[in-house]
Design a protein around this motif. Structure first.
Motif, PDB file in Angstrom:
ATOM      1  N   VAL A  25      -0.896 -39.305 -16.627  1.00  0.00           N
ATOM      2  CA  VAL A  25       0.132 -38.628 -17.402  1.00  0.00           C
ATOM      3  C   VAL A  25       0.023 -37.137 -17.137  1.00  0.00           C
ATOM      4  O   VAL A  25      -1.022 -36.538 -17.366  1.00  0.00           O
ATOM      5  CB  VAL A  25       0.000 -38.906 -18.912  1.00  0.00           C
ATOM      6  CG1 VAL A  25       1.073 -38.157 -19.684  1.00  0.00           C
ATOM      7  CG2 VAL A  25       0.080 -40.397 -19.193  1.00  0.00           C
ATOM      8  N   LEU A  64       0.411 -37.848 -23.770  1.00  0.00           N
ATOM      9  CA  LEU A  64       0.218 -39.260 -24.061  1.00  0.00           C
ATOM     10  C   LEU A  64       0.189 -39.434 -25.570  1.00  0.00           C
ATOM     11  O   LEU A  64      -0.615 -38.792 -26.255  1.00  0.00           O
ATOM     12  CB  LEU A  64      -1.097 -39.760 -23.463  1.00  0.00           C
ATOM     13  CG  LEU A  64      -1.570 -41.148 -23.925  1.00  0.00           C
ATOM     14  CD1 LEU A  64      -0.576 -42.222 -23.513  1.00  0.00           C
ATOM     15  CD2 LEU A  64      -2.952 -41.435 -23.384  1.00  0.00           C
ATOM     16  N   LYS A  71      -5.975 -44.800 -26.392  1.00  0.00           N
ATOM     17  CA  LYS A  71      -6.325 -43.615 -25.599  1.00  0.00           C
ATOM     18  C   LYS A  71      -7.710 -43.767 -24.973  1.00  0.00           C
ATOM     19  O   LYS A  71      -7.906 -43.429 -23.806  1.00  0.00           O
ATOM     20  CB  LYS A  71      -6.275 -42.351 -26.467  1.00  0.00           C
ATOM     21  CG  LYS A  71      -4.871 -41.878 -26.757  1.00  0.00           C
ATOM     22  CD  LYS A  71      -4.893 -40.587 -27.556  1.00  0.00           C
ATOM     23  CE  LYS A  71      -3.490 -40.066 -27.788  1.00  0.00           C
ATOM     24  NZ  LYS A  71      -3.468 -38.817 -28.544  1.00  0.00           N
TER      25      LYS A  71
END
Length: 126
Positions: A109, A113, A120
């Protein structure tokens, strides 16, 4: 329009003084206006390079959302995906870390995010 993200920059006092002069003279409404305008100008300058990188690296530019149903379909079909986003990647709160590990081979990313803490962590471990 997608959410905005707050950033912090450090500038030396001379450059900051020059920005303030331009604001005082009415070229920009405030420091933030100057910074946004400058960033857009640089992005316009490098638009072709960004386009080439997006094509070469297979990035999706913009906002990408993955929900539980979509990822379950990928898992059930045995498909692993490489996720590359320049912008915002949102993984729904109803997605757990195990489902991410079963469906995402890699995640990159360039931007933001948005996912729960468990997801995560799983993404960092990919």
């Amino acid at each position: 329009m997608a959410e905005s993200e707050k950033i912090t920059i450090n500038m030396n006092v001379v450059d900051l003084g020059k920005v303030d002069l331009l604001v005082d003279q009415g070229f920009y409404s405030n420091r933030t206006d100057f910074i946004r305008t400058s960033i857009r100008s640089q992005l316009d300058t490098h638009a072709e390079e960004v386009k080439e990188i997006v094509i070469r690296k297979s990035y999706v530019v913009g906002v990408v959302n993955y929900g539980r149903k979509e990822l379950e379909k990928l898992r059930d079909s045995g498909t692993m995906i490489d996720v590359k986003v320049a912008g915002l990647l949102v993984i729904s709160d109803n997605v757990d870390a195990e489902l991410v590990k079963q469906t995402m081979a890699s995640v990159q990313v360039r931007g933001v995010l948005k996912a729960n803490a468990e997801v995560k962590t799983a993404i960092q471990e990919l």
